[in-house]
Every structure is written in structure tokens, then in C-alpha cells.
Design a protein around this motif. Sequence first.
Motif, short mmCIF file in Angstrom:
data_model
loop_
_atom_site.label_atom_id
_atom_site.label_comp_id
_atom_site.label_asym_id
_atom_site.label_seq_id
_atom_site.Cartn_x
_atom_site.Cartn_y
_atom_site.Cartn_z
N ARG A 1 25.15 58.70 -12.09
CA ARG A 1 25.95 57.47 -12.20
C ARG A 1 27.37 57.84 -12.60
N ALA A 2 28.33 57.33 -11.84
CA ALA A 2 29.74 57.52 -12.19
C ALA A 2 30.30 56.16 -12.57
N VAL A 3 30.84 56.06 -13.76
CA VAL A 3 31.38 54.79 -14.26
C VAL A 3 32.88 54.97 -14.50
N PHE A 4 33.68 54.10 -13.88
CA PHE A 4 35.12 54.21 -14.08
C PHE A 4 35.73 52.83 -14.26
N ASN A 5 36.90 52.81 -14.85
CA ASN A 5 37.58 51.55 -15.17
C ASN A 5 38.15 50.92 -13.91
N LYS A 6 38.12 49.58 -13.87
CA LYS A 6 38.65 48.87 -12.71
C LYS A 6 40.13 49.16 -12.47
N GLY B 1 22.41 63.88 -19.30
CA GLY B 1 23.26 63.38 -20.37
C GLY B 1 24.51 62.72 -19.81
N GLU B 2 25.46 62.43 -20.70
CA GLU B 2 26.69 61.73 -20.33
C GLU B 2 27.90 62.62 -20.59
N TYR B 3 28.82 62.64 -19.62
CA TYR B 3 29.96 63.56 -19.69
C TYR B 3 31.27 62.81 -19.40
N ASP B 4 32.30 63.21 -20.11
CA ASP B 4 33.63 62.62 -19.94
C ASP B 4 34.43 63.46 -18.96
N PHE B 5 34.76 62.85 -17.80
CA PHE B 5 35.58 63.54 -16.80
C PHE B 5 37.02 63.03 -16.81
N GLY B 6 37.40 62.32 -17.86
CA GLY B 6 38.76 61.79 -17.96
C GLY B 6 38.91 60.50 -17.16
N ASP B 7 38.91 60.61 -15.84
CA ASP B 7 39.06 59.43 -14.98
C ASP B 7 37.77 58.61 -14.89
N PHE B 8 36.65 59.23 -15.18
CA PHE B 8 35.37 58.52 -15.11
C PHE B 8 34.35 59.20 -16.00
N ARG B 9 33.28 58.50 -16.28
CA ARG B 9 32.15 59.07 -17.01
C ARG B 9 31.05 59.40 -16.01
N LEU B 10 30.48 60.57 -16.12
CA LEU B 10 29.36 60.96 -15.27
C LEU B 10 28.10 60.95 -16.12
N ILE B 11 27.15 60.14 -15.71
CA ILE B 11 25.87 60.05 -16.40
C ILE B 11 24.81 60.66 -15.49
N MET C 1 29.16 61.54 -26.35
CA MET C 1 29.46 61.93 -24.96
C MET C 1 30.03 63.35 -24.94
N LYS C 2 29.52 64.17 -24.05
CA LYS C 2 29.97 65.55 -23.98
C LYS C 2 31.20 65.67 -23.08
N ASN C 3 31.99 66.70 -23.31
CA ASN C 3 33.10 67.01 -22.43
C ASN C 3 32.56 67.68 -21.18
N ASN C 4 33.24 67.47 -20.05
CA ASN C 4 32.70 68.04 -18.81
C ASN C 4 32.69 69.58 -18.82
N ASP C 5 33.49 70.19 -19.71
CA ASP C 5 33.46 71.65 -19.81
C ASP C 5 32.10 72.16 -20.29
#
Length: 569
Positions: free
Chosen positions: A55-60, A27-37, A1-5
Motif C-alpha cells: 500500500r502506498a499512501v500519499f497526500n492529495k 511494516g511501514e516505511y517513510d519514503f518522504g513523498d509517500f508512505r509504503l506499507i 514508522m521506519k525510514n526507507n533506508d
Amino acid sequence: MKNNDSIRSFLAGINGRDYGAYQSLIGEYDFGDFRLIIERIPKDPYAPSFTGLYRAVFNKSYTYIPPGLGENPLRVTAFGDFMIRRFFRESEAYSFIRGTGNSGLITVDKPGQAILERNSFLVRDDTLELRFFVGLPAEGRLINAKLAELMILEEVPRIMKKAFFRENIEPEACLNHLNTALRSEFLRSSLEEKNLVAFIADGSILPRTGGDSDEPVESRCAVPFSSPESLAENISLPDGTAVRGMAVPRGITLITGGGYHGKSTLLKALAAGVYNHIPGDGREMAVSLRSALKIRSYSGRPVAKVNISPFIDHLPGGIRTDAFSTQNASGSTSQAAALMEGLEAGAEVLLMDEDTCATNFMIRDRLMQELVAKEDEPITPFIDRVDQLYQDNGVSTILVLGGSGDYFSHSTTVIQMKDYLPLDVTGRAGELVRTFPSPRRMEGNDTHITPTMRIPLAGSVDPLNHYGKKSVFVREVRRINMGRTVIDLTDLEQLEELSQTKAITEAILFLKDKLNGEKTIQELLAVVEKQIERAGLDGLSSLLSGNLAGFRMIELAGAINRLRTLKIQ
């Protein structure tokens, strides 16, 4: 997973290049609060939104989760509906054209007034997933990297936090949304045991703002619904409260009254009552059986081997009516076909408005009977079949009628709308029938009204255009572009929103290779229903999407029946 930077670096390297270079962002990016695919990016700024997917995936743990969410599938559906509406509202401030084509959009299909299952927001075991569209910006067909950076790195995270994070969600609003759906569904489930087909709670606001809008008029501008005492029913809700409203019993119900007194408005509310509606809609506790179907005439539609003989038993030129086919139905044949197709698909309640019905299909008065002999008239009017439909088939009818009292003798309930309020005039209508008996003669015979269970053949669904390429798209609620043809859904009036039509389109394509000359339309509907139960709306297509909403199988049948390429065994 890539960093959002890394997005910033990618964009800096493709600024000013051809739009297709945006593909490097997939690709897939780590935005801290959520993952952006970033799943798909259109290769052209003018491409339809469905060709892109984010797609934005975040924890419940980041959001408010209602207690007991998984106890009832309807709670999960209503929660997803609530959350996608929050995203749509928050994204509106940022979603506007900023360049060419779809440049600048951050959005999903606009939700309507119904609470529907949607694949744009999914509830997983530990995560939540949003699916949406971003129109990456361009000037002409050249990339505007600075604006793209603003949209992806600043605006999308801002919308996510405003829409979904715990500190911005009011638990009361969320619970109200869920409980509204649960109350509506409970009322609907109560109809069967009470031998009713519909129920409208007192205080409901039925009028809409007009035109194509399904939104309610302001309550101060509308007359709140109030049931006549003779039709009033009190239904106890699970929370211990009770709701009073008008009960519409099984049988033959006429809605009559003067022009502009609310007849059609009431019928439209009954037609919309097959869905649960959002808080504030005004029809939250106006419910109908799921199998209620609005029927109308629609000249020019195709018909494929439908048995319309119970209503039209012969046609000039020896045209068969027990397996009637045409590419250009008349008003009466289109309405007869729609009715028989509805019965084939499982309709138990027919809703009709004289304004959209073929007059010669509905009735022949005594003078017309005298002028045109029965042997010269192929149509057995609906008035002479409506009793049989109920007595033999168990199919109820609700009919808006302001021009013919001949139906009074066939009715079990007569409601007069006066100043937008219902009056029970069943007794008065009965007195008039006894005082002024109808001079018209009963026509037709006692032939049982039995729809043919038709079997579609391979080749009925053809998604290829004139160049031999797949070309299927939906841009309007009641129009599907399928290969070289258009499926015109104008007369399927109970479709609520664009995402439903898109899902129906995917269902038709899902069935394409299952049309093997063995399964009936009814059996094919069961295949689709089972697939959705097993895999959700995603199960209808191998291509991941985020713009599908739940629909009734009866509307899927309606779309199949309007395929101009439909071939029946």
C-alpha cells in the motif's frame, strides 16, 4: 514508522536466504513523498499475486485533484479508475519476470475497458491510497536482495511519481475520463423516462479487435455507427450539447440481416452498455439499462430447483419442472433456467443471439409441429412466450435472428444490419407478415411467467478442499475455484474483467454464513449491495486486498446459481 533506508539494511541481511525471510520486511516505511506499507509478502515466489499486498499512501496535495471531486460518487469512482490505469501503464515498463515465479512484477490486475469502482485506488479525506503487488525477486527459492533493493527503493518511487504526481498528470485527460463516465451515466438515466432500453450514439465504434479482446478496432477500419432516421433520438446533455443516436424502445426488438453484417456486434455492444466505458473505447455513449441480461444456452451447467415450467412443463420419468434440478443441464433446460434465474434476480431486458441459443427452445416450425405432436413435446418455445413476458412482466427482449421470420409477427421493432449499419425495417416486416402469415400454431397456455423466489440453505457454499483446508482462488474471468468444485461462469458473458470475478467470489464467501434458510436469493443480493454501500468493496472480506472491482448483483446471482453445491429449500 521506519525510514526507507532500513529496507536496504534488512535486505543486506537476508540476501541468499530462503524466500520466507522476506517476511521481515513487513511494516511501514517513510519514503518522504509517500508512505509504503508492506502488508503481506508471499512465502514462496510461485505463490499467486493475491497473497501479497503493498500500500502506498500519499497526500492529495502531491497530485491533481479534479474540482468538485466529492460532489458525485461516480466522479470519485472515475477518478480512481483513471489513476489506477496510470499506475498500470507506468508499471508495465518495470513489471516483467526477473527470476523464478513472480519475481520482478510490480503491478495490479489489468483494467478492462469499463470504468469501475475499484479497491486498488482509494480516495480518502486527505490522502490517496494505491494497493498493488510486488513480486520480490528470487533465484530458485533464494532471495536476490540486490534486485529487490532496486525494485523497492528505485522503481516503485519512480512509478509513483510518474503515475500520480501533479507535474505528470494532464488535467484535461483526467477531466475527460470523469466527464465520459458522467455523460454515459446521464444517457443511461435518460432511458427510463424516454421508455427506452438502450441508446447508441452516432459515430460509435462497436467492433472489437476479435478473440478475447474487448479493445476497439482502429476507427479507420470500422464503419462508424449511424442511426436510421426513424429510430433517431436527440438527447440533451447537462453541458448544453446534444447527442444523436439510435433509440431502442421497450418491447420486442429483432436484429436481423445477412451473415457478417454486424448483428452480433450490435448485440454485444448493447450487452456491454450496462457499463460506462473509457475515452477512446468507441462505446462511450452506447448505453443500456443496468438490468439488461445476456441469456444463452450452456449444456452441462448445474441447476438447483428452478421453476422452468413456463417453458418446459413436463419431462420423461416424471422429473419436476416447477423445481427443476440437475448437475448436467441440456441446451434447452439450461436456457430456460438462465432466463428464469434472470427474472428472479431482477432482469428487465433479455438479450439473445440465435448463435448461442438452443434452437428447440427458441422455436418449433409448422413441419416440426406436424411431425411431433404437442403432447410429446415438453417445450413451449420462447416465440410463444415472448409477448407475454413483455405484456405481463414488463420484460423487453432484444433478439439477434437471421434464420426465422416467424418472430416478425411478435416484434415491435425490427432492425436490419446491412454493411454494418442499421436500417429500420419494422414496416417491411409487418407487410411480409400480412402477405405471408406464418403457418405455425401458437403453443403453450396463458400461465403467468413467475419466477420462484428461492431460499438457499446452509452448506451451499463450501470453500474446503479434499484435505479440509480453505481453497478458493480465481485466475480466469469466468472460472472460480471453490473448494472441491469449480464455478463455471462461461455463459455469464457480461463479466468484463478478472477483478470483478474476484469480487464476486468474495461476495459469495461473505454470504456463506448468512445462508440460514430464511433469506431468498434476491434478499441476499440486497444484503451484499447494502454492505458495499456501507463499507465499499473492502466490506466483503476481513482480509485487506487490492484486486476487487465493482460488479452487478445480477452476475452475483448468476455465480450463486452455478454453484454445484447450491442447496435450495
